[in-house]
Design a protein around this motif. Sequence first.
Motif, short mmCIF file in Angstrom:
data_model
loop_
_atom_site.label_atom_id
_atom_site.label_comp_id
_atom_site.label_asym_id
_atom_site.label_seq_id
_atom_site.Cartn_x
_atom_site.Cartn_y
_atom_site.Cartn_z
N ILE A 135 37.58 83.36 -9.16
CA ILE A 135 37.97 84.24 -8.06
C ILE A 135 37.86 85.70 -8.49
CG2 ILE A 135 39.80 84.87 -6.44
CD1 ILE A 135 40.89 82.03 -6.75
N GLY A 136 37.03 86.45 -7.78
CA GLY A 136 36.91 87.88 -8.00
C GLY A 136 37.71 88.66 -6.97
N PHE A 137 38.03 89.91 -7.29
CA PHE A 137 38.85 90.71 -6.41
C PHE A 137 38.33 92.15 -6.43
CE2 PHE A 137 43.64 91.75 -5.41
CZ PHE A 137 43.26 92.23 -4.15
N VAL A 138 37.76 92.59 -5.30
CA VAL A 138 37.30 93.97 -5.15
C VAL A 138 38.38 94.71 -4.36
CG1 VAL A 138 35.42 95.49 -4.45
CG2 VAL A 138 34.92 93.11 -5.09
N THR A 139 39.13 95.56 -5.05
CA THR A 139 40.39 96.08 -4.53
C THR A 139 40.24 97.42 -3.82
OG1 THR A 139 41.04 97.39 -6.46
CG2 THR A 139 41.46 95.02 -6.55
N LEU A 140 41.33 97.83 -3.20
CA LEU A 140 41.46 99.20 -2.70
C LEU A 140 41.62 100.16 -3.88
CD1 LEU A 140 44.07 98.56 0.16
CD2 LEU A 140 41.66 99.12 0.49
N ASN A 141 41.72 101.44 -3.57
CA ASN A 141 42.05 102.43 -4.60
C ASN A 141 43.37 102.03 -5.27
OD1 ASN A 141 42.99 104.78 -5.98
ND2 ASN A 141 41.75 106.07 -4.65
N PRO A 142 43.39 101.85 -6.59
CA PRO A 142 44.61 101.37 -7.27
C PRO A 142 45.81 102.28 -7.11
CG PRO A 142 42.70 101.23 -8.73
CD PRO A 142 42.26 102.01 -7.52
N GLN A 143 45.58 103.53 -6.67
CA GLN A 143 46.69 104.46 -6.49
C GLN A 143 47.49 104.18 -5.21
OE1 GLN A 143 45.39 108.65 -7.17
NE2 GLN A 143 43.46 107.72 -7.80
N PHE B 248 48.33 88.78 -6.10
CA PHE B 248 47.19 88.03 -6.63
C PHE B 248 47.51 87.48 -8.02
CE2 PHE B 248 43.29 88.21 -9.27
CZ PHE B 248 42.56 87.20 -8.66
N VAL B 249 47.99 88.33 -8.91
CA VAL B 249 48.31 87.91 -10.28
C VAL B 249 49.42 86.86 -10.27
CG1 VAL B 249 49.26 88.67 -12.49
CG2 VAL B 249 47.51 90.05 -11.33
N ASP B 250 50.47 87.10 -9.48
CA ASP B 250 51.59 86.16 -9.42
C ASP B 250 51.13 84.80 -8.89
OD1 ASP B 250 53.21 88.17 -10.33
OD2 ASP B 250 54.20 88.55 -8.40
N THR B 251 50.30 84.81 -7.86
CA THR B 251 49.84 83.54 -7.27
C THR B 251 48.93 82.79 -8.24
OG1 THR B 251 49.97 84.52 -5.05
CG2 THR B 251 48.66 82.51 -5.29
N MET B 252 48.01 83.50 -8.84
CA MET B 252 47.11 82.86 -9.81
C MET B 252 47.89 82.30 -10.99
SD MET B 252 43.82 83.19 -8.80
CE MET B 252 42.70 83.49 -10.18
N ARG C 193 40.39 86.62 -14.52
CA ARG C 193 39.36 87.35 -15.25
C ARG C 193 39.50 88.85 -14.95
NH1 ARG C 193 34.40 84.45 -16.41
NH2 ARG C 193 33.49 86.55 -16.66
N SER C 194 39.94 89.62 -15.93
CA SER C 194 40.14 91.05 -15.70
C SER C 194 38.84 91.76 -15.32
CB SER C 194 40.75 91.70 -16.95
OG SER C 194 39.91 91.54 -18.07
N ASP C 195 37.70 91.25 -15.81
CA ASP C 195 36.42 91.88 -15.47
C ASP C 195 35.98 91.54 -14.06
OD1 ASP C 195 36.19 89.23 -16.44
OD2 ASP C 195 34.03 89.48 -16.77
N TRP C 196 36.70 90.66 -13.40
CA TRP C 196 36.42 90.32 -12.01
C TRP C 196 37.43 90.97 -11.06
CZ3 TRP C 196 35.28 84.32 -12.33
CH2 TRP C 196 34.02 84.13 -12.93
N ILE C 197 38.24 91.89 -11.56
CA ILE C 197 39.16 92.65 -10.72
C ILE C 197 38.76 94.12 -10.84
CG2 ILE C 197 41.55 93.27 -10.21
CD1 ILE C 197 42.42 90.74 -11.66
#
Length: 335
Positions: free
Chosen positions: A179-187, A198-202, A210-214
């Motif tokens: 599962i990859g995750f293309v996020t909003l602006n992290p700010q 996402f992290v809690d559910t996974m 996979r940190s390289d997929w976030i």
Amino acid sequence: MVSIRDVAAHAGVSDKTVSRVANGEPNVSPATKVRVEESIAALGYVPNMGARLVRTNRSGVIGLMTDVVSTTPNSVEIIRGVQDSVSTARQSLLIANTSGAPEIEQRVWRTFREHRIDGVLYATMYHRRIRFAARPDIPTVLVNCSTAEEPDLPSVIPDDYEGGQIAANRALDRGHRKIGFVTLNPQIIAAQLRGKAFVDTMTRRRCQIRSDWIRPGYAGEVGEEILCAFDVARDMLQPTDRPTVLLTGNDEIAMQCLFAAQSLNLRVPDDVEVIGFDDFHMISAQVIPPLTTVALPYYQIGMRAADRLLSILAGDISDMSVERLPCPLVERASG
């Protein structure tokens, strides 16, 4: 000019009864109310708002102060929800856009005071925390935002954390483990809440993260972002070892992910699935394939915030909390 006495004579009721109907007051029978309203319409009577203000110290006007909500298509549902609530209560709505400029905001607050606005709905384009230079001295409900400095200032916001859980569970329930995750602006607070969900559910469901997929789909500071989701998604999807589903921060990012998949001859949803967030219909219902997405309940946020403000104006100050509204999943064809 038609007077209240003219309406009363036309409807066969007292001046006071006309006043009660015009002001939305109780203690008028339904049949009498209909008769008076028909007379008001027939004669074209317009209540004297100045007289009402002197008599009740209430203008019958709600102020809606926005940053850029009133000029942003994906947030227009907030205004529609507010309008529907305010209209039902026989109030008028005055909208002022500040473009996020503090000096304009202060001028709007002054204008609202001068015109004896009954209450204010303070709305932002995206879910964020705000800070007032001085506490509002007019009854106020925050819309799509909150403030840590004024904990007793009521607000209505989307439940971004729950929405993030829904998106992650959707992917997991469909059998995905890459599962990859293309996020909003992290700010942005929404990105932080959805990222934590996402992290809690996974983690709870024992799925590798996979940190390289976030990776963020925007680059730059808030308000000055550049959309880079196409390149980010393409970079994720090119290797043989790639995500089988992409969760996204919003439908704009999701659309770019669809384009990236198409550029690599990957079929959605057969080769890779894409799940959006927002349910911005100009994108979600129009792209091919239509987006499965988590909806931000903008209309409900606007209506609920207005309902709460009207309750406060009626004297009910029992609930001054932050209210989080659910973000439902909208199932379409992309994932």
